[in-house]
Design a protein around this motif. Structure first.
Motif, PDB file in Angstrom:
ATOM      1  N   GLU A 198       0.287  17.882   7.034  1.00 43.49           N
ATOM      2  CA  GLU A 198       0.766  19.159   6.535  1.00 43.49           C
ATOM      3  C   GLU A 198       2.047  19.019   5.710  1.00 43.49           C
ATOM      4  N   PHE A 199       2.892  18.087   6.134  1.00 42.74           N
ATOM      5  CA  PHE A 199       4.193  17.964   5.491  1.00 42.74           C
ATOM      6  C   PHE A 199       4.285  16.799   4.516  1.00 42.74           C
ATOM      7  N   THR A 200       3.140  16.152   4.238  1.00 46.39           N
ATOM      8  CA  THR A 200       3.164  15.031   3.294  1.00 46.39           C
ATOM      9  C   THR A 200       3.106  15.582   1.862  1.00 46.39           C
ATOM     10  N   ASP A 201       3.948  15.039   0.991  1.00 47.25           N
ATOM     11  CA  ASP A 201       3.978  15.583  -0.383  1.00 47.25           C
ATOM     12  C   ASP A 201       2.698  15.248  -1.148  1.00 47.25           C
ATOM     13  N   GLU A 202       2.421  16.010  -2.184  1.00 44.16           N
ATOM     14  CA  GLU A 202       1.162  15.893  -2.915  1.00 44.16           C
ATOM     15  C   GLU A 202       0.970  14.522  -3.546  1.00 44.16           C
ATOM     16  N   LEU A 203       2.059  13.958  -4.088  1.00 42.54           N
ATOM     17  CA  LEU A 203       1.931  12.669  -4.767  1.00 42.54           C
ATOM     18  C   LEU A 203       1.486  11.590  -3.789  1.00 42.54           C
ATOM     19  N   THR A 262      -2.093  12.187  -2.856  1.00 43.40           N
ATOM     20  CA  THR A 262      -2.994  11.782  -3.936  1.00 43.40           C
ATOM     21  C   THR A 262      -3.190  10.269  -3.906  1.00 43.40           C
ATOM     22  N   ARG A 263      -2.073   9.533  -3.788  1.00 43.17           N
ATOM     23  CA  ARG A 263      -2.147   8.060  -3.749  1.00 43.17           C
ATOM     24  C   ARG A 263      -2.964   7.585  -2.562  1.00 43.17           C
ATOM     25  N   SER A 264      -2.785   8.246  -1.409  1.00 36.26           N
ATOM     26  CA  SER A 264      -3.480   7.792  -0.210  1.00 36.26           C
ATOM     27  C   SER A 264      -4.965   8.138  -0.278  1.00 36.26           C
ATOM     28  N   LEU A 265      -5.290   9.189  -1.048  1.00 35.83           N
ATOM     29  CA  LEU A 265      -6.699   9.554  -1.232  1.00 35.83           C
ATOM     30  C   LEU A 265      -7.384   8.550  -2.148  1.00 35.83           C
ATOM     31  N   ALA A 309       0.845  -1.191   0.000  1.00 32.02           N
ATOM     32  CA  ALA A 309       0.000   0.000   0.000  1.00 32.02           C
ATOM     33  C   ALA A 309       0.881   1.242   0.000  1.00 32.02           C
ATOM     34  N   ARG A 310       0.475   2.247  -0.775  1.00 24.95           N
ATOM     35  CA  ARG A 310       1.177   3.531  -0.759  1.00 24.95           C
ATOM     36  C   ARG A 310       0.311   4.487   0.034  1.00 24.95           C
ATOM     37  N   GLY A 311       0.897   5.353   0.811  1.00 24.60           N
ATOM     38  CA  GLY A 311       0.093   6.301   1.574  1.00 24.60           C
ATOM     39  C   GLY A 311       0.921   7.119   2.530  1.00 24.60           C
ATOM     40  N   VAL A 312       0.257   7.795   3.421  1.00 30.09           N
ATOM     41  CA  VAL A 312       0.925   8.650   4.397  1.00 30.09           C
ATOM     42  C   VAL A 312       1.660   7.761   5.402  1.00 30.09           C
TER      43      VAL A 312
END
Lengths: 199, 199
Positions: free
Chosen positions: B182-187, B190-193, B172-175
């Motif tokens: 706040e400090f998690t990168d957008e990519l 996006t994957r975690s969403l 799994a990819r995610g936070v």
């Protein structure tokens, strides 16, 4: 940590026993060696065995040696009338780096330290006196640390060497080259004042 | 630097070839070994030789192994219906540390990277397909890096494995646990969403 290989585990354990190397660095070294030509691991292993099995102490000056006599005692081009006394053979490398000393050495293997129970008989003083007694030596330079133990040992050596009418000198103490007077400690400054040289 | 001993010089040179060790640290290691029991140097040398001469790659999964089969392939208590595919055998250690995987592994030995000229035939993909073809495997977990090469390889593997009706999953990819949104990168976000799980 689980290495899933006894060979790796054992190599990591042995390498991690070395000073300054933890298990992580040891594993990095192991993985590096596995990527390299097997020859490299063999050469390293061979160098370690040769080192440990064949190193000896010079029978003249107690420096570390590959044969019965060390590199310096064997070298006929060096002045044999002057002996520089050091605590440890590592100190020889420091003096050699200056390029300004061409005599022989004598490694004490320690310093007199009553607090640690180290007396004159525990370090290589008798063999130094013996070398001086043979008559060829005209000067003994005491290149010892500027500590209580260094000074105690220098004091004792001077007393014993003076009995044999040999010139005894010591490394000059003073302000290190490149250091600012403002930040030099009082003891060093006192020594450099008392030992001031004519300009 | 002048070591005044060929034995020391050679040992220092060999040790300084290791990653992360300079000549000064190498000399410190040499002096340390000289102070220790000779047994230690011998054990270290022996471990290095044994490592380099006897390490091999598992004929099943290409993991590093002490024998023909690696620690995991040999272990009859592990589930044989599930294979976790990794790039490098170091990744296995990371997965083992979780303590939540009890199946077998497959080490690709690299990732597909057209830019570096690494194609599917250059890494251990055929032998993975071969293992799956034998029919015992029901799930293949792709535990590859979250990089372009990792994704390319995962995409290719999925395509090939799907032909054999085996379940293919990926990490799994995610936070990451413990990190602030706040400090998690957008990519990553996006994957975690997109991969959100039901609560």
């Amino acid at each position: 940590m689980h290495y899933s290989s006894k060979l790796i585990e054992r190599a990591v354990e042995e390498i991690a026993k070395l000073p300054g190397i933890g298990k992580k660095s040891a594993l990095r070294i192991v993985l590096h060696l596995l990527k390299q030509d097997p020859k490299q691991s063999h050469q390293l292993a061979e160098a370690l065995i040769q080192l440990r099995d064949n190193i000896q102490y010079c029978r003249e000056c107690h420096n570390i040696a590959d044969e019965a006599l060390c590199y310096f005692c064997k070298d006929t081009r060096r002045r044999r009338d002057i002996i520089c006394v050091v605590e440890h053979f590592k100190d020889i490398a420091a003096i050699e780096r200056t390029g300004h000393y061409h005599g022989l050495y004598h490694v004490l293997g320690g310093l007199i330290s009553p607090i640690d129970g180290v007396g004159p008989q525990d370090i290589h003083i008798e063999s130094l006196l013996q070398r001086v007694r043979q008559g060829e030596v005209t000067e003994v330079i005491l290149a010892l640390s500027s500590t209580m133990e260094g000074d105690t040992t220098a004091f004792y050596l001077t007393k014993r060497l003076k009995e044999q009418q040999v010139k005894v000198t010591a490394l000059a103490r003073g302000v290190p080259i490149g250091s600012e007077l403002e930040f030099t400690d009082e003891l060093t400054l006192t020594r450099s004042l008392l030992g001031r040289t004519e300009f």
